[in-house]
Each structure stands twice: as structure tokens, then as C-alpha cells.
Design a protein around this motif. Structure first.
Motif, PDB file in Angstrom:
ATOM      1  N   GLN A  82       0.817  -1.212   0.000  1.00 57.03           N
ATOM      2  CA  GLN A  82       0.000   0.000   0.000  1.00 57.03           C
ATOM      3  C   GLN A  82       0.856   1.271   0.000  1.00 57.03           C
ATOM      4  O   GLN A  82       0.634   2.182  -0.798  1.00 57.03           O
ATOM      5  CB  GLN A  82      -0.921   0.000   1.227  1.00 57.03           C
ATOM      6  N   SER A  83       1.839   1.343   0.873  1.00 53.63           N
ATOM      7  CA  SER A  83       2.627   2.571   0.997  1.00 53.63           C
ATOM      8  C   SER A  83       3.454   2.833  -0.253  1.00 53.63           C
ATOM      9  O   SER A  83       3.593   3.987  -0.689  1.00 53.63           O
ATOM     10  CB  SER A  83       3.532   2.501   2.233  1.00 53.63           C
ATOM     11  N   LEU A  84       4.014   1.791  -0.862  1.00 56.74           N
ATOM     12  CA  LEU A  84       4.796   1.964  -2.089  1.00 56.74           C
ATOM     13  C   LEU A  84       3.935   2.534  -3.208  1.00 56.74           C
ATOM     14  O   LEU A  84       4.328   3.491  -3.893  1.00 56.74           O
ATOM     15  CB  LEU A  84       5.402   0.623  -2.520  1.00 56.74           C
ATOM     16  N   ALA A  85       2.736   1.975  -3.387  1.00 55.06           N
ATOM     17  CA  ALA A  85       1.851   2.445  -4.456  1.00 55.06           C
ATOM     18  C   ALA A  85       1.421   3.893  -4.224  1.00 55.06           C
ATOM     19  O   ALA A  85       1.395   4.706  -5.156  1.00 55.06           O
ATOM     20  CB  ALA A  85       0.625   1.532  -4.552  1.00 55.06           C
ATOM     21  N   LEU A  86       1.106   4.243  -2.981  1.00 57.10           N
ATOM     22  CA  LEU A  86       0.671   5.606  -2.682  1.00 57.10           C
ATOM     23  C   LEU A  86       1.806   6.611  -2.886  1.00 57.10           C
ATOM     24  O   LEU A  86       1.590   7.732  -3.351  1.00 57.10           O
ATOM     25  CB  LEU A  86       0.142   5.686  -1.252  1.00 57.10           C
ATOM     26  N   LEU A  87       3.026   6.216  -2.549  1.00 60.38           N
ATOM     27  CA  LEU A  87       4.165   7.106  -2.771  1.00 60.38           C
ATOM     28  C   LEU A  87       4.359   7.377  -4.261  1.00 60.38           C
ATOM     29  O   LEU A  87       4.565   8.533  -4.671  1.00 60.38           O
ATOM     30  CB  LEU A  87       5.432   6.485  -2.185  1.00 60.38           C
ATOM     31  N   MET A  88       4.276   6.335  -5.083  1.00 65.30           N
ATOM     32  CA  MET A  88       4.488   6.502  -6.520  1.00 65.30           C
ATOM     33  C   MET A  88       3.385   7.365  -7.150  1.00 65.30           C
ATOM     34  O   MET A  88       3.643   8.150  -8.062  1.00 65.30           O
ATOM     35  CB  MET A  88       4.554   5.133  -7.201  1.00 65.30           C
ATOM     36  N   VAL A  89       2.150   7.220  -6.661  1.00 65.75           N
ATOM     37  CA  VAL A  89       1.062   8.070  -7.155  1.00 65.75           C
ATOM     38  C   VAL A  89       1.307   9.529  -6.766  1.00 65.75           C
ATOM     39  O   VAL A  89       1.125  10.451  -7.565  1.00 65.75           O
ATOM     40  CB  VAL A  89      -0.295   7.574  -6.609  1.00 65.75           C
ATOM     41  N   PRO A 101       3.140  12.604 -12.242  1.00 67.07           N
ATOM     42  CA  PRO A 101       2.853  13.852 -12.975  1.00 67.07           C
ATOM     43  C   PRO A 101       1.647  14.578 -12.378  1.00 67.07           C
ATOM     44  O   PRO A 101       0.878  13.998 -11.607  1.00 67.07           O
ATOM     45  CB  PRO A 101       2.560  13.358 -14.399  1.00 67.07           C
ATOM     46  N   PRO A 102       1.460  15.848 -12.741  1.00 68.24           N
ATOM     47  CA  PRO A 102       0.331  16.628 -12.185  1.00 68.24           C
ATOM     48  C   PRO A 102      -0.995  16.184 -12.798  1.00 68.24           C
ATOM     49  O   PRO A 102      -1.657  16.930 -13.522  1.00 68.24           O
ATOM     50  CB  PRO A 102       0.685  18.069 -12.549  1.00 68.24           C
ATOM     51  N   ASP A 103      -1.368  14.977 -12.516  1.00 68.74           N
ATOM     52  CA  ASP A 103      -2.622  14.401 -12.989  1.00 68.74           C
ATOM     53  C   ASP A 103      -3.196  13.564 -11.852  1.00 68.74           C
ATOM     54  O   ASP A 103      -2.480  13.167 -10.925  1.00 68.74           O
ATOM     55  CB  ASP A 103      -2.365  13.543 -14.236  1.00 68.74           C
ATOM     56  N   ILE A 104      -4.474  13.260 -11.914  1.00 70.21           N
ATOM     57  CA  ILE A 104      -5.130  12.517 -10.839  1.00 70.21           C
ATOM     58  C   ILE A 104      -4.816  11.022 -10.987  1.00 70.21           C
ATOM     59  O   ILE A 104      -5.094  10.414 -12.017  1.00 70.21           O
ATOM     60  CB  ILE A 104      -6.656  12.724 -10.859  1.00 70.21           C
ATOM     61  N   ASN A 119       4.453  16.042  -9.460  1.00 63.49           N
ATOM     62  CA  ASN A 119       5.357  16.201 -10.607  1.00 63.49           C
ATOM     63  C   ASN A 119       6.820  16.160 -10.162  1.00 63.49           C
ATOM     64  O   ASN A 119       7.630  17.024 -10.498  1.00 63.49           O
ATOM     65  CB  ASN A 119       5.072  17.507 -11.343  1.00 63.49           C
ATOM     66  N   TYR A 120       7.159  15.128  -9.402  1.00 64.39           N
ATOM     67  CA  TYR A 120       8.529  14.945  -8.917  1.00 64.39           C
ATOM     68  C   TYR A 120       9.431  14.586 -10.091  1.00 64.39           C
ATOM     69  O   TYR A 120       9.191  13.631 -10.807  1.00 64.39           O
ATOM     70  CB  TYR A 120       8.555  13.833  -7.868  1.00 64.39           C
ATOM     71  N   ILE A 121      10.492  15.373 -10.291  1.00 62.10           N
ATOM     72  CA  ILE A 121      11.375  15.207 -11.451  1.00 62.10           C
ATOM     73  C   ILE A 121      12.755  14.788 -10.966  1.00 62.10           C
ATOM     74  O   ILE A 121      13.324  15.384 -10.027  1.00 62.10           O
ATOM     75  CB  ILE A 121      11.489  16.514 -12.259  1.00 62.10           C
ATOM     76  N   ASN A 122      13.332  13.797 -11.632  1.00 61.13           N
ATOM     77  CA  ASN A 122      14.736  13.423 -11.411  1.00 61.13           C
ATOM     78  C   ASN A 122      15.579  14.249 -12.369  1.00 61.13           C
ATOM     79  O   ASN A 122      15.683  13.941 -13.553  1.00 61.13           O
ATOM     80  CB  ASN A 122      14.923  11.928 -11.648  1.00 61.13           C
TER      81      ASN A 122
END
Length: 370
Positions: free
Chosen positions: A297-304, A308-311, A361-364
Motif C-alpha cells: 500500500q505505501s509503495l503504491a501511494l508514494l508513486m502516485v 505527474p500533475p494528474d489525478i 510532478n517529482y522530477i529526477n
């Protein structure tokens, strides 16, 4: 605690709970964190061996980190550096398995400066931490949905059971500039069950007995079941005897659930009991977990949240205490809030949650856009 949008302001937490969450999110966000009163009232106060060992691994993965620990180990000040990645080798603590270290490192790996090539030595299967088999079979498949679909692999070179370990794994993870937006709301129907039963320094009959026990429970529900046997010999079997099983169920829409059960030299468990526990755990996950099992659960929520700036939307079962704390920490470090909608699953008369949020929108910046 109150959240603060100032990226240089120290966040302060009390106690040792959710230690990895706080350091992980501090490293990703760049927010320095202070953790005080770490087991200050215990007979053995301060950081435990595996926590100090995890800090050492984080320090190897980052450039320019500042770590200050007081002489009793009850206070930690952590100012993160840049995530460099590259080739890293690390000996894990003997009181937790490799899965304890891999869970947070997998969250950091896509945002390294260079692709991560990580070798970990220690216990591959044991305790309550996720086994390396569960991470290989389910966690990496989940990451592929977010855009890490090339060059992501985990190789188990040696298996190691508790208490002496002796295992070795190799993780290769590519870097991405930006994650994909994911909507996981269609659960589908379970179409197949796969698994791996292992045995180290014991008779291979142990693994076969585990498989028979699993099949006795799962066969009435599904016919497409295949559980592999991994009987390790010689130097590949680690330093301690042990056996166990990891099971995965896959639905028609690609959703995966996992369960595991292990035994080592300190346990008095029969192989039949190990197989029975794993099978019932898997059925419980299928019944309650929506599109994500409780462990992921926590991994999926972090990645969401980092997307990008989308729902992004994910349907899941009841939130674990670990996930609830993770949502609070996401708000502290990234000012991210999830909208939670509840709905009833009429199939098995259980409540499901749909969590959605707008990605930050976290960018590397180390990864060039193509």
C-alpha cells in the motif's frame, strides 16, 4: 505534527516508530529530519543494530548527507544529500532480513543520479520482513506499472535463513525522469496462483511437503496453480537451515497479491503448517485488498503522489497502521493529501477504499528528457 512548506525547516519526530518512512521521505524531499527520544525509556535505549545499519546504507547511496547521533543513540539528526546510486555493496544486519532494507531502497532507486547496482548480503528469507522472492515476484512488477519497465531486475545469488544468514542478492534498477500516472481501480478475477517453495540445508522433502499443504487448501478454488521448488545446495544455501514459501495470485487485469511463511532453526513449525499459513494469508489478501495487497500500500501511494500533475487513483482494502502513518508523513514532507472514497464490494461483502491525489510532478533532474 504541523506541516511546514519551508524546505529547510527541520521536521521533528518522537520515538522509533516508522523510522524508515521518515528517513526515506526526508531523502526524497530534501527536508532535514530530527528524531528524538528513541527508546529513551527502554532498558536498551537508542538505535538498534538494524536501524544504524540502515543509516549506513543510506549514507552509501547519497552524497553530502549529514548524520549526527548522540552518544546514547536516542537522538538522530539527518540532513539528506543527493541520491547518487551507482555500484554499492552492503552487509545487512543479522537481526532483520534483506527485505527490511530493500523496501525503502526500491523507492529511492528510480531517482538516483546513475542507475543503481546494489549487492546486499544477509538473510534473504525470515522474520516478518518481505522475502526477496515476494519483492522479485510482486514489488518489481508493481514498479513496472509506474514506468520502470526496462532494466529492472533482482537476482538471488545465495539464500540465507535466520539466524546466520549468508545470503546474497543483486538489484539493478534504472533511473527515470518522471513516473507514470496510474489508475488501478479494476480488480478483475484471480486467474492463476504461482509460488516458490525453498529449502536451505534441510531435506528437499520439506519444500514438497509445503507445496502439498498449499495445494490442499487452494485447489478447491482454482486449478491453475504451480509452485516451484528451490532446493539450495552447497555455498548457495547460506549458513543456517530453513524452509518456507512465497505465493502470488494474479488477476485478469494484472493485479497481484502475495503472501509468505517461513521457518528457521529456532522455530518448531512443520512444513504443513508453513504451507497452510501462506495459503490462508493469500486468500485473506484476495478477499480484502482491492488492487493492492496490504504490504504494498505505501509503495503504491508514494508513486502516485510523486507522479505527474494528474489525478492518480488506487482501489485498496482496509489501510494498515503503517499506511496510515505513511499518509501523515507524506503530508509533512510533501504537503500531499489524498481524497479517500469508500465503497462496498458486494462480491464478498467488504469495504473498499479508493484513494486519489494530484501528483506533485517529482522530477529526477539527473535523468535527461528524451
Amino acid at each position: 505534527m504541523p506541516s511546514d512548506s519551508n524546505p529547510t525547516r527541520w521536521l521533528t519526530y518522537h520515538g522509533s516508530n516508522y523510522f524508515r518512512q521518515r528517513l526515506l521521505l526526508s531523502t526524497l524531499s530534501g527536508r532535514p529530519v530530527k528524531i528524538v527520544e528513541i527508546r529513551s525509556q527502554d532498558d536498551e535505549p537508542g538505535l538498534q543494530q538494524h536501524e544504524a545499519n540502515f543509516i549506513k546504507l543510506l549514507d552509501k547511496l547519497c552524497n553530502g548527507s549529514e548524520i549526527i547521533i548522540n552518544h546514547t543513540g536516542t537522538k538522530l539528526m539527518y540532513k539528506p544529500g543527493t541520491i547518487k546510486g551507482g555500484s554499492v555493496s552492503h552487509d545487512c544486519s543479522g537481526d532483520r532480513s534483506i527485505g527490511y532494507y530493500l523496501e525503502p531502497i526500491i523507492c529511492l532507486a528510480p531517482f538516483c543520479k546513475t542507475p543503481l547496482q546494489l549487492t546486499l548480503h544477509g538473510i534473504t528469507n525470515g522474520g516478518h520482513d518481505p522475502s526477496v522472492d515476494a519483492i522479485k515476484m510482486v514489488t518489481l512488477k508493481l514498479l513496472e506499472k509506474f514506468g520502470l519497465d526496462e532494466g529492472l531486475e533482482l537476482t538471488i545469488n545465495k539464500r540465507g535463513s535466520m539466524p546466520n544468514g549468508g545470503g546474497e542478492i543483486f538489484l539493478r534498477c534504472p533511473i527515470v525522469r518522471q513516473l507514470n500516472t496510474v489508475n488501478m481501480v479494476d480488480v478483475g478475477k484471480v486467474k492463476k496462483i504461482r509460488g516458490l517453495s525453498y529449502a536451505t540445508r534441510v531435506s528437499p522433502a520439506m519444500a514438497n511437503r509445503i507445496i502439498d499443504s498449499c495445494r490442499n487448501i487452494l485447489n478447491p478454488f482454482l486449478s491453475d496453480i504451480y509452485i516451484y521448488v528451490d532446493h539450495c545446495k552447497g555455498h548457495q544455501s547460506g549458513l543456517s537451515p530453513g524452509f518456507g514459501v512465497t505465493l502470488t495470485a494474479t488477476t485478469t487485469t494484472g493485479i497481484m497479491y502475495t503472501s509468505q511463511s517461513t521457518a528457521d532453526i529456532s522455530d518448531q513449525k512443520l512444513p504443513e503448517e508453513i504451507g497452510k499459513n501462506a495459503a490462508y494469508q493469500l486468500l485473506h489478501q484476495i478477499k480484502q485488498s482491492g488492487c493492492i495487497d496490504s504490504r504494498h500500500q505505501s509503495l503504491a501511494l508514494l508513486m502516485v503522489a510523486l507522479g505527474p500533475p494528474d489525478i492518480g487513483k488506487i482501489k485498496m482494502g482496509p489501510l494498515t497502521n503503517y499506511t496510515v502513518a505513511f499518509l501523515r508523513h507524506l503530508k509533512d514532507f510533501f504537503q500531499v493529501k489524498f481524497k479517500i472514497d469508500t465503497l462496498m464490494d458486494e462480491t464478498n461483502d467488504s469495504q473498499l477504499l479508493v484513494l486519489s491525489c494530484l501528483g506533485i510532478n517529482y522530477i529526477n533532474i539527473s535523468k535527461k528528457s528524451t
